[in-house]
Design an enzyme around this catalytic site. Structure first.
Site, PDB file in Angstrom:
ATOM      1  N   ASP A 167      -8.062   1.811   6.379  1.00 39.74           N
ATOM      2  CA  ASP A 167      -7.829   1.846   4.940  1.00 39.74           C
ATOM      3  C   ASP A 167      -7.096   0.596   4.488  1.00 39.74           C
ATOM      4  O   ASP A 167      -7.382   0.038   3.437  1.00 39.74           O
ATOM      5  CB  ASP A 167      -7.006   3.082   4.562  1.00 39.74           C
ATOM      6  CG  ASP A 167      -7.865   4.330   4.563  1.00 39.74           C
ATOM      7  OD1 ASP A 167      -9.109   4.184   4.551  1.00 39.74           O
ATOM      8  OD2 ASP A 167      -7.295   5.440   4.594  1.00 39.74           O
ATOM      9  N   GLU A 181       0.841  -1.194   0.000  1.00 36.08           N
ATOM     10  CA  GLU A 181       0.000   0.000   0.000  1.00 36.08           C
ATOM     11  C   GLU A 181       0.879   1.247   0.000  1.00 36.08           C
ATOM     12  O   GLU A 181       1.619   1.501   0.945  1.00 36.08           O
ATOM     13  CB  GLU A 181      -0.888  -0.022   1.256  1.00 36.08           C
ATOM     14  CG  GLU A 181      -1.704   1.240   1.463  1.00 36.08           C
ATOM     15  CD  GLU A 181      -2.496   1.203   2.779  1.00 36.08           C
ATOM     16  OE1 GLU A 181      -2.372   0.207   3.533  1.00 36.08           O
ATOM     17  OE2 GLU A 181      -3.222   2.171   3.036  1.00 36.08           O
ATOM     18  N   ASP A 196      -1.085  -1.060   5.677  1.00 40.59           N
ATOM     19  CA  ASP A 196      -1.047  -0.507   7.023  1.00 40.59           C
ATOM     20  C   ASP A 196      -2.063  -1.235   7.886  1.00 40.59           C
ATOM     21  O   ASP A 196      -3.071  -1.730   7.392  1.00 40.59           O
ATOM     22  CB  ASP A 196      -1.417   0.991   7.001  1.00 40.59           C
ATOM     23  CG  ASP A 196      -0.356   1.808   6.290  1.00 40.59           C
ATOM     24  OD1 ASP A 196       0.789   1.324   6.168  1.00 40.59           O
ATOM     25  OD2 ASP A 196      -0.688   2.934   5.841  1.00 40.59           O
ATOM     26  N   ASP A 253      -4.458  -0.352   9.544  1.00 39.59           N
ATOM     27  CA  ASP A 253      -5.565   0.545   9.888  1.00 39.59           C
ATOM     28  C   ASP A 253      -6.767   0.244   8.991  1.00 39.59           C
ATOM     29  O   ASP A 253      -6.754  -0.716   8.221  1.00 39.59           O
ATOM     30  CB  ASP A 253      -5.125   2.014   9.768  1.00 39.59           C
ATOM     31  CG  ASP A 253      -4.705   2.353   8.341  1.00 39.59           C
ATOM     32  OD1 ASP A 253      -4.914   1.521   7.420  1.00 39.59           O
ATOM     33  OD2 ASP A 253      -4.168   3.453   8.135  1.00 39.59           O
TER      34      ASP A 253
END
Ligand code: 28G
Length: 634
Positions: free
Chosen positions: A504, A427, A500, A502
């Site tokens: 997203d 990403e 990541d 998180d």
């Protein structure tokens, strides 16, 4: 209902339970979480069989805090009469391995357990303890086994009762299974599926580990099921329900069109999912294509010179459910896992029922029929466009000049060994940079993803095939896509998604998984798609420093280390190249989670739900449903 005489002597004595403990994999497939759940399915199938035979309308399943599983049915109670060996019938059932699965059922229809069932004795063999209570003919009886099936005491006549049914309690053997951590979602999905298929039977599921409880009962069976499968989609027309039987095969079909681009098929034989399809699916699809083309011609929509619609156009956006009950003597299965139906009569039974009833339905609902034919016409044109786009994507595979743009730049591995090489999908450019710096360039390739990944569930095939990001991935993997995907051409042994930790990141994971699921499914089936696991924290003091991958572990360190400092990693970009190598990419030390999609229908159903703006259900769902079972230095 005709009842066979039962004296407990028909049960064949074959092998001791010791054999099961020695090689559990032979009986339940594996000793991981999947094998663990198999124990539940086995006992549950017996309860289901009893209610399918017409005895008992309620089934209770409870996961207790100490991982005891309790299953109760309200049938006739498992027999306790004496076998000529001197053992009670219940003891025989729970201690003797049965040849070729289970005892006959009353009805001649081998049901749930009859297909994949290995018998209750296998569960006993793999349990720390197992207790069976039978409420039968006015009395309660109880028998207990410990340590893999050794009877403790005698069959006990506890006392009079006005209940009837069977209760089974067991704890799986810790020394055999990797973990006893049952997954509520897995059990729920299975129980709910059974409830849909067993119209009117109530399933009460309880999880005492966190006080969850749900009851599943559907009075409209497959109609409820298909509505459930399509509930987050925009439907076109009403569910079409066709029911009938021919040549002693019972056929239940439910069809629902939506405005999606994908098609979905769910087929069952005697309540067991046939995930590899077979003759019943062939019969169904043949009939649908034929009926719709006939209708299009009859109404003048297709002219004489026009070609027929193809099956895939007719099925665009169609969810199909077919559930058969087939008597045992007509059952034939194929394939390695025996999950493909082979019975030729099933094909003709489904074909003739659907041909007749769908033709009639379209005749009766002409307006709907016309809407449908127009939709299918659009699908056919889009397919032509997609074919052109796909041909371009395939040119990439053959190494010809690409006529479309590629997104990021692949940093390929130095060697070309598809047996060991790894492709990291990373990403963002900055993390991509660290990954490039940190990797072992001999066998690790890095592809940074720049743009948003397309939600393939929502887009037409044409859009998917033209998407720059996806084309780049297709090109790098080099094995084609969709129908042309050939896993033997894949350039990598592992495709590793690194995002990541998180929201997203999890969103990107899900979109990529959806893409692989829809367009490169063999890659998932063969266990070649992984999720990288970057650390969430670093905890350090003067003496020691650790990377920490979960909140639980962090808590543990907090309790043991004196003064410490915690760094929270919000993204991959916060680690430098060597940290990223050490924590996430080095095969010696990293943890990779292998993606196995246990229940494909759950994924396709859930994906659109999860693509909404609310991030919480998505995170929760990923945690609970993507089977993160390939832990460790693979
Ligand atoms: C709660 C968890 C699991 C069961 C029964 C009921 C009977 C039975 C089970 O018989 C032998 C061989 C074929 C009939 C049958 C009771 C007839 C009369 C039963 C369960 C006899 C086994 N009375 N309920 N097995 N069959 N529930 N629940 O296991 O001919 S197993």
């Amino acid at each position: 209902m005709v009842q066979k005489h039962y004296d407990g002597s028909s049960i064949q004595v074959l092998e001791g339970l010791q054999a099961v403990r020695k090689r559990p994999g032979m009986y339940i497939g594996s000793t991981d979480i999947r094998g663990l759940h198999h124990l539940i399915w086995e006992i549950l199938d017996n309860a289901i069989d009893e209610s399918l035979n017409g005895y008992g309308k309620n089934i209770y399943i409870t996961i207790e805090k100490d991982n005891t599983i309790e299953i109760i049915d309200t049938g006739r109670g498992v027999p306790v009469d004496e076998h000529k060996s001197g053992k009670s019938a219940v003891e025989v059932i729970y201690t003797i391995l049965h040849a070729g699965g289970k005892f006959d059922t009353d009805s001649g229809y081998k049901t749930a357990g009859g297909l994949h069932g290995v018998g209750a004795s296998v569960v006993n063999a793999l349990s720390e303890y197992l207790e069976v209570t039978s409420f039968k003919d006015g009395y309660e009886y109880k028998i207990r086994f410990e340590n893999g099936g050794a009877r403790v005491g005698q069959l006990e006549k506890v006392g009079p009762t006005n209940k009837t049914g069977t209760k089974v309690r067991f704890i799986a053997d810790q020394s055999i299974f990797e973990s006893l951590n049952y997954n509520y979602q897995t059990i729920k999905a299975r129980v709910q599926e059974s409830a849909f298929l067993l119209e009117g039977i109530s399933f009460h599921l309880k999880d005492l580990r966190n006080d969850k409880h749900e009851t599943f009962v559907y009075h409209e069976g497959i109609k409820s099921f298909i509505s459930f499968l399509c509930e987050d989609h925009t439907t076109i027309g009403k569910p079409m329900i066709f029911r009938g039987s021919s040549q002693s095969i019972g056929v239940d079909v439910a069809l629902q069109y939506t405005d999606d681009y994908s098609e979905n098929t769910y087929s069952y034989v005697n309540l067991v999912r046939t995930k590899d399809g077979g003759t019943h699916e062939v019969g169904l699809k043949t009939a649908i294509t034929k009926c719709i083309n006939d209708f299009a011609r009859k109404t003048g929509f297709l002219k004489e010179k026009d070609k027929n619609f193809e099956g895939s156009d007719v099925r665009e956006g169609l969810t199909m459910l077919v559930s058969l009950s087939i008597p045992e003597n007509l059952l034939e299965f194929e394939g390695q896992t025996k999950s493909k139906l082979g019975s030729p009569l099933a094909r003709s039974a489904v074909d003739s029922l659907v041909s007749e009833k769908l033709a009639y339905y379209l005749e009766e609902n002409r307006e709907f029929g016309m809407t449908l034919v127009k939709k299918i016409q659009r699908a056919a044109s889009a397919r032509d466009a997609a074919r052109k786009a796909r041909e371009q994507a395939r040119q990439g595979k053959k190494g010809k000049k690409l006529e479309f743009e590629l997104s990021g730049k692949l940093s390929n591995a130095q060697t070309k060994n598809p047996k060991i090489n790894e492709l990291y999908l990373v990403e963002g450019d900055s993390a991509g940079g660290s990954a490039k710096g940190g990797r072992d360039s001999k066998f690790q390739a890095i592809l940074p993803l720049r743009g948003k990944v397309l939600n393939v569930e929502k887009e037409s095939l044409e859009t998917v095939y033209k998407n720059v990001e996806l084309n780049t991935i297709i090109h790098c993997i080099g094995a084609g896509v969709g129908l042309e995907f050939d896993i033997n051409d894949a350039n990598y042994d592992k495709v590793i998604i690194m995002t990541d930790a998180d929201v997203d990141g999890s969103h990107i994971q899900l979109l990529l998984l959806t893409f692989f699921y829809r367009f490169m499914r063999p890659l998932i089936e063969e266990g070649r798609v992984y999720l990288a696991q970057p650390p969430l924290y670093k905890i350090q003091n003067k003496q020691e420093s650790h990377y920490v991958y979960s909140d639980e572990k962090l808590q543990e360190y907090r309790e043991t280390m004196k003064s410490y400092e915690i760094t929270r990693y919000k993204g991959l970009g916060e680690m430098n190249a060597s940290q990223l190598w050490e924590t996430t990419m080095n095969p010696e030390t990293r943890t990779l989670l292998k993606v196995t999609i246990d229940d494909a229908h759950q994924i396709s159903r859930t994906i659109s739900l999860l693509m909404g703006k609310d991030a919480e259900p998505r995170k929760e769902w990923i945690g609970e449903n993507v089977d993160f079972d390939g832990i460790g230095n693979d």
